[in-house]
Scaffold this active site. Structure first.
Site, mmCIF file in Angstrom:
data_model
loop_
_atom_site.group_PDB
_atom_site.id
_atom_site.type_symbol
_atom_site.label_atom_id
_atom_site.label_comp_id
_atom_site.label_asym_id
_atom_site.label_seq_id
_atom_site.Cartn_x
_atom_site.Cartn_y
_atom_site.Cartn_z
ATOM 1 N N HIS A 26 23.511 -9.097 -9.606
ATOM 2 C CA HIS A 26 24.622 -9.324 -8.686
ATOM 3 C C HIS A 26 25.267 -10.643 -9.097
ATOM 4 O O HIS A 26 24.675 -11.445 -9.822
ATOM 5 C CB HIS A 26 24.118 -9.317 -7.240
ATOM 6 C CG HIS A 26 23.778 -7.924 -6.775
ATOM 7 N ND1 HIS A 26 24.597 -7.206 -5.933
ATOM 8 C CD2 HIS A 26 22.739 -7.111 -7.072
ATOM 9 C CE1 HIS A 26 24.062 -6.009 -5.728
ATOM 10 N NE2 HIS A 26 22.933 -5.923 -6.405
ATOM 11 N N ARG B 244 27.042 3.885 -5.531
ATOM 12 C CA ARG B 244 25.895 3.666 -4.632
ATOM 13 C C ARG B 244 25.800 2.182 -4.207
ATOM 14 O O ARG B 244 26.060 1.857 -3.055
ATOM 15 C CB ARG B 244 24.597 4.129 -5.331
ATOM 16 C CG ARG B 244 23.391 4.210 -4.393
ATOM 17 C CD ARG B 244 22.725 2.872 -4.118
ATOM 18 N NE ARG B 244 22.281 2.183 -5.326
ATOM 19 C CZ ARG B 244 21.812 0.943 -5.307
ATOM 20 N NH1 ARG B 244 21.713 0.257 -4.181
ATOM 21 N NH2 ARG B 244 21.465 0.341 -6.434
ATOM 22 N N ASP B 245 25.484 1.298 -5.124
ATOM 23 C CA ASP B 245 25.298 -0.110 -4.737
ATOM 24 C C ASP B 245 26.617 -0.671 -4.219
ATOM 25 O O ASP B 245 26.635 -1.485 -3.283
ATOM 26 C CB ASP B 245 24.812 -0.923 -5.946
ATOM 27 C CG ASP B 245 24.023 -2.167 -5.573
ATOM 28 O OD1 ASP B 245 24.174 -2.651 -4.438
ATOM 29 O OD2 ASP B 245 23.261 -2.673 -6.411
ATOM 30 N N HIS C 252 19.643 -5.841 -13.794
ATOM 31 C CA HIS C 252 20.576 -5.484 -12.711
ATOM 32 C C HIS C 252 20.956 -6.795 -12.012
ATOM 33 O O HIS C 252 20.176 -7.354 -11.252
ATOM 34 C CB HIS C 252 19.839 -4.529 -11.773
ATOM 35 C CG HIS C 252 20.566 -4.126 -10.526
ATOM 36 N ND1 HIS C 252 21.110 -2.861 -10.343
ATOM 37 C CD2 HIS C 252 20.806 -4.779 -9.363
ATOM 38 C CE1 HIS C 252 21.629 -2.766 -9.138
ATOM 39 N NE2 HIS C 252 21.471 -3.926 -8.513
ATOM 40 N N ASN D 5 27.937 -6.533 -7.425
ATOM 41 C CA ASN D 5 27.273 -6.458 -8.728
ATOM 42 C C ASN D 5 28.199 -7.023 -9.799
ATOM 43 O O ASN D 5 29.412 -7.136 -9.607
ATOM 44 C CB ASN D 5 26.998 -4.995 -9.089
ATOM 45 C CG ASN D 5 25.929 -4.380 -8.220
ATOM 46 O OD1 ASN D 5 26.169 -4.066 -7.063
ATOM 47 N ND2 ASN D 5 24.750 -4.209 -8.775
ATOM 48 N N CYS E 217 23.764 -5.629 -0.818
ATOM 49 C CA CYS E 217 22.756 -4.873 -0.082
ATOM 50 C C CYS E 217 22.851 -5.268 1.386
ATOM 51 O O CYS E 217 22.841 -6.458 1.712
ATOM 52 C CB CYS E 217 21.373 -5.189 -0.637
ATOM 53 S SG CYS E 217 20.058 -4.427 0.331
HETATM 54 P P1 HMG Z 1 11.746 3.875 8.924
HETATM 55 O O1 HMG Z 1 12.636 3.793 10.128
HETATM 56 O O2 HMG Z 1 10.637 2.903 8.823
HETATM 57 O O3 HMG Z 1 11.123 5.301 8.609
HETATM 58 O O4 HMG Z 1 12.703 3.751 7.663
HETATM 59 P P2 HMG Z 1 10.786 6.563 9.398
HETATM 60 O O5 HMG Z 1 9.986 7.387 8.458
HETATM 61 O O6 HMG Z 1 10.205 6.189 10.731
HETATM 62 O O7 HMG Z 1 12.189 7.297 9.611
HETATM 63 C C1 HMG Z 1 13.140 6.923 10.579
HETATM 64 C C2 HMG Z 1 14.171 8.019 10.713
HETATM 65 O O8 HMG Z 1 14.863 8.173 9.469
HETATM 66 C C3 HMG Z 1 13.567 9.376 11.020
HETATM 67 O O9 HMG Z 1 14.531 10.096 11.761
HETATM 68 C C4 HMG Z 1 13.421 10.006 9.652
HETATM 69 O O10 HMG Z 1 13.416 11.403 9.689
HETATM 70 C C5 HMG Z 1 14.664 9.499 8.972
HETATM 71 P P3 HMG Z 1 14.335 10.364 13.353
HETATM 72 O O11 HMG Z 1 13.017 11.063 13.463
HETATM 73 O O12 HMG Z 1 14.337 8.984 13.965
HETATM 74 O O13 HMG Z 1 15.537 11.170 13.707
HETATM 75 N N1 HMG Z 1 14.496 9.415 7.531
HETATM 76 C C6 HMG Z 1 15.355 9.953 6.648
HETATM 77 N N2 HMG Z 1 16.488 10.649 6.820
HETATM 78 C C7 HMG Z 1 17.110 11.080 5.693
HETATM 79 N N3 HMG Z 1 16.675 10.799 4.447
HETATM 80 C C8 HMG Z 1 15.557 10.085 4.243
HETATM 81 C C9 HMG Z 1 14.849 9.636 5.386
HETATM 82 N N4 HMG Z 1 13.720 8.924 5.546
HETATM 83 C C10 HMG Z 1 13.514 8.810 6.857
HETATM 84 N N5 HMG Z 1 15.142 9.803 3.011
HETATM 85 C C11 HMG Z 1 13.214 4.044 5.318
HETATM 86 C C12 HMG Z 1 12.150 3.697 6.343
HETATM 87 C C13 HMG Z 1 12.653 3.725 3.967
HETATM 88 C C14 HMG Z 1 13.546 5.531 5.447
HETATM 89 C C15 HMG Z 1 14.487 3.196 5.642
HETATM 90 O O14 HMG Z 1 14.092 1.871 5.722
HETATM 91 C C16 HMG Z 1 15.554 3.341 4.619
HETATM 92 O O15 HMG Z 1 16.165 4.390 4.463
HETATM 93 N N6 HMG Z 1 15.853 2.243 3.881
HETATM 94 C C17 HMG Z 1 16.857 2.268 2.837
HETATM 95 C C18 HMG Z 1 17.441 0.890 2.704
HETATM 96 C C19 HMG Z 1 18.513 0.888 1.637
HETATM 97 O O16 HMG Z 1 19.081 1.917 1.292
HETATM 98 N N7 HMG Z 1 18.815 -0.316 1.100
HETATM 99 C C20 HMG Z 1 19.826 -0.471 0.081
HETATM 100 C C21 HMG Z 1 19.409 0.076 -1.241
HETATM 101 S S1 HMG Z 1 18.290 -0.992 -2.121
HETATM 102 C C22 HMG Z 1 19.332 -2.093 -2.969
HETATM 103 O O17 HMG Z 1 20.512 -2.125 -2.737
HETATM 104 C C23 HMG Z 1 18.720 -2.968 -4.037
HETATM 105 C C24 HMG Z 1 19.036 -2.476 -5.461
HETATM 106 O O18 HMG Z 1 20.439 -2.391 -5.685
HETATM 107 C C25 HMG Z 1 18.421 -3.439 -6.482
HETATM 108 C C26 HMG Z 1 18.787 -4.901 -6.165
HETATM 109 O O19 HMG Z 1 19.967 -5.257 -6.263
HETATM 110 O O20 HMG Z 1 17.867 -5.642 -5.820
HETATM 111 C C27 HMG Z 1 18.443 -1.072 -5.727
HETATM 112 MG MG MG Z 2 21.719 -4.011 -6.279
#
Ligand code: HMG
Ligand code: MG
Length: 304
Positions: A209, A15-16, A207, A249, A240
């Site tokens: 990086h 995933r990450d 966690h 990571n 990210c």
């Molecule tokens: P948004 O655009 O504000 O939300 O995104 P929305 O509700 O308006 O949805 C937009 C579109 O996405 C819509 O589709 C929804 O249906 C669809 P449309 O109507 O335009 O066709 N949608 C989805 N589709 C599938 N699955 C879903 C989903 N949700 C909405 N779950 C949202 C807000 C939160 C969805 C978006 O910002 C998002 O998905 N963000 C994820 C970002 C991400 O994955 N970042 C990386 C992971 S975090 C990380 O790496 C840190 C970590 O490792 C810890 C660290 O190191 O710090 C964990």
């Molecule tokens: Mg991370």
């Protein structure tokens, strides 16, 4: 230095690691990567993320990856979910548990999930309630606990307060995350001092990086503090897409090399993890960052 007899390792490479790659990685290769990691002895593997495919196209095949993996008994196969839609997809895919992901800084929360911290915790409270009804445990990540790519320093009191709020909405563990690899070993006990005033140490994971090469040193500081759960990523994959300057990571092999040397049990084979990393590395357009992988093989490994 204090070190426990055994630690829990959370493998986040599929995933990450893969969420940030430029190359398009075939679903079959992701499946084979996860299977190799479970064969290596991992007990917890973060397989994918049920996030918006528009935001993170690399995770768009989460359902297909879950459908293809060979599930070993006792292994927890987890995934990120940002909202109830993600949770529904995750439940349909048969996850063992899910993880939500909040931030300790407003700017990163906005960039990563397009919500303020308060908005995200409202969303996540609903996710936790629905997950509990479905019998699923929820892990909580807290990003930018040591620094924010947009705001710089982050107050440990803020990290503690949001960690508490995550526990209050129902997560079983908070992964205190160094999103951009800026933490150093002197900072680790300072942040943990603040957080453990609000959340028991047993409910915390770390966690890291490895952008500045301090991740392993930070783990040693965490071990000495009494932390027993650490995240890492095979080959040192990771980053990210919404955190400029974030490198991979902490590499699983590099962590295992040190833990094996310290006599800390993990139940994971460093040789098999290295083989899994080499396998996925063939699909990428860059060298894997793990130092262990780049080093010449020792005559006899200190494999678990
Ligand atoms: P948004 O655009 O504000 O939300 O995104 P929305 O509700 O308006 O949805 C937009 C579109 O996405 C819509 O589709 C929804 O249906 C669809 P449309 O109507 O335009 O066709 N949608 C989805 N589709 C599938 N699955 C879903 C989903 N949700 C909405 N779950 C949202 C807000 C939160 C969805 C978006 O910002 C998002 O998905 N963000 C994820 C970002 C991400 O994955 N970042 C990386 C992971 S975090 C990380 O790496 C840190 C970590 O490792 C810890 C660290 O190191 O710090 C964990
Ligand atoms: Mg991370």
């Amino acid at each position: 230095m204090r070190a426990p007899v055994r630690v829990t390792i959370v493998e986040v490479g599929p995933r990450d690691g893969l969420q940030n790659e430029r190359s398009v990685i075939a679903t079959a290769d992701k499946i084979a990567f996860v299977d190799r990691l479970s064969d290596a002895g991992h007990g917890i593997i973060e397989v994918s993320a049920f996030v918006s495919p528009k935001w993170v196209p690399q995770m768009a095949d989460a359902t297909e990856v879950f459908a293809g993996i060979r599930r070993r008994s006792g292994v927890r196969y987890t995934a990120l979910v940002p909202n109830q839609k993600g949770l529904e997809r995750a439940i349909a895919a048969g996850v063992s548990e899910v993880a939500i992901f909040a931030a300790a800084s407003e700017s990163f929360s906005r960039r990563n999930i397009n919500q303020s911290i308060d908005e995200s915790l409202t969303t996540y409270a609903a996710v936790c309630a629905d997950a509990a009804s479905a019998g699923l445990r929820v892990r909580g990540y807290l990003s930018t606990c040591f620094a924010c790519p947009f705001e710089g320093a982050v107050d440990p009191a803020q990290v503690a307060a949001i960690s508490r709020r995550l526990m209050d909405i129902g997560v079983y563990e908070v992964a205190i995350s160094d999103t951009i690899g800026a933490a150093h070993p002197g900072q680790v006990p300072r942040v943990l001092d603040a957080v453990t005033a609000a959340v028991p140490l047993a409910n915390l994971a770390l966690h890291f990086h490895d952008t500045r090469g301090t991740a392993l040193a930070n783990v040693l500081a965490g071990l000495d503090y009494g932390v027993t759960t650490f995240d890492c990523s095979a080959g040192g994959l990771g980053g990210c897409p919404f955190a400029p300057g974030a490198a991979g990571n902490l590499a699983t092999e590099d962590l295992l090399f040190v833990l094996n040397g310290l006599g800390v049990e993990t139940g994971i084979s460093i040789d098999k993890v290295a083989a899994a990393s080499r396998f996925i590395g063939l699909q990428l357009d860059h060298r894997l960052p793990s130092r262990y992988l780049q080093a010449p093989r020792l005559g006899a490994t200190n494999d678990a």
